[in-house]
Design a protein around this motif. Structure first.
Motif, PDB file in Angstrom:
ATOM      1  N   GLN A   1      -7.664   4.012  -4.830  1.00 49.41           N
ATOM      2  CA  GLN A   1      -6.926   5.152  -5.365  1.00 49.41           C
ATOM      3  C   GLN A   1      -7.861   6.317  -5.698  1.00 49.41           C
ATOM      4  OE1 GLN A   1      -4.688   3.093  -8.406  1.00 49.41           O
ATOM      5  NE2 GLN A   1      -2.931   2.847  -7.040  1.00 49.41           N
TER       6      GLN A   1
ATOM      7  N   LEU B   1      -1.968   9.376  -0.204  1.00 48.45           N
ATOM      8  CA  LEU B   1      -1.841  10.363  -1.277  1.00 48.45           C
ATOM      9  C   LEU B   1      -0.373  10.662  -1.575  1.00 48.45           C
ATOM     10  CD1 LEU B   1      -3.357  12.261  -3.198  1.00 48.45           C
ATOM     11  CD2 LEU B   1      -3.255  14.004  -1.409  1.00 48.45           C
ATOM     12  N   ASN B   2      -0.043  10.687  -2.864  1.00 45.40           N
ATOM     13  CA  ASN B   2       1.295  11.022  -3.355  1.00 45.40           C
ATOM     14  C   ASN B   2       2.392  10.080  -2.865  1.00 45.40           C
ATOM     15  OD1 ASN B   2       0.273  13.268  -4.783  1.00 45.40           O
ATOM     16  ND2 ASN B   2       0.388  14.505  -2.926  1.00 45.40           N
ATOM     17  N   GLN B   3       2.027   8.847  -2.532  1.00 45.61           N
ATOM     18  CA  GLN B   3       3.001   7.833  -2.125  1.00 45.61           C
ATOM     19  C   GLN B   3       2.695   6.536  -2.850  1.00 45.61           C
ATOM     20  OE1 GLN B   3       3.417   7.303   2.117  1.00 45.61           O
ATOM     21  NE2 GLN B   3       3.163   9.488   2.522  1.00 45.61           N
ATOM     22  N   ASP B   4       3.730   5.763  -3.100  1.00 43.76           N
ATOM     23  CA  ASP B   4       3.513   4.437  -3.665  1.00 43.76           C
ATOM     24  C   ASP B   4       2.859   3.551  -2.605  1.00 43.76           C
ATOM     25  OD1 ASP B   4       4.671   5.053  -6.123  1.00 43.76           O
ATOM     26  OD2 ASP B   4       6.672   4.478  -5.452  1.00 43.76           O
TER      27      ASP B   4
END
Length: 66
Positions: A6, A31-34
């Motif tokens: 991360q 990035l910006n996703q689970d």
């Protein structure tokens, strides 16, 4: 390892993958996703890096011999 992946994603890495042969899973980070967990019946793709490339998850495990 998850935290380190991360951190790399936050620094601009497009895709991070944590492979766990014990559970035969791959955790895919973007990035910006689970995170997404893939198993033997899934196909890993990374179109942002390799458009059109696919890898069936089951193919990354070493073959078992009887």
């Amino acid at each position: 390892m998850r935290q380190k992946i991360q951190e790399f994603i936050a620094l601009g890495t497009h895709v991070g993958v944590l492979v766990d042969p014990r559970t035969r899973t791959m955790e895919v980070y973007r990035l910006n996703q689970d995170p997404v967990t893939l198993g033997d019946g899934d196909i890993f793709t990374a179109p942002e890096l390799l458009p059109g490339w696919e890898l069936p998850v089951v193919e990354i495990w070493a073959p078992e011999f009887d």
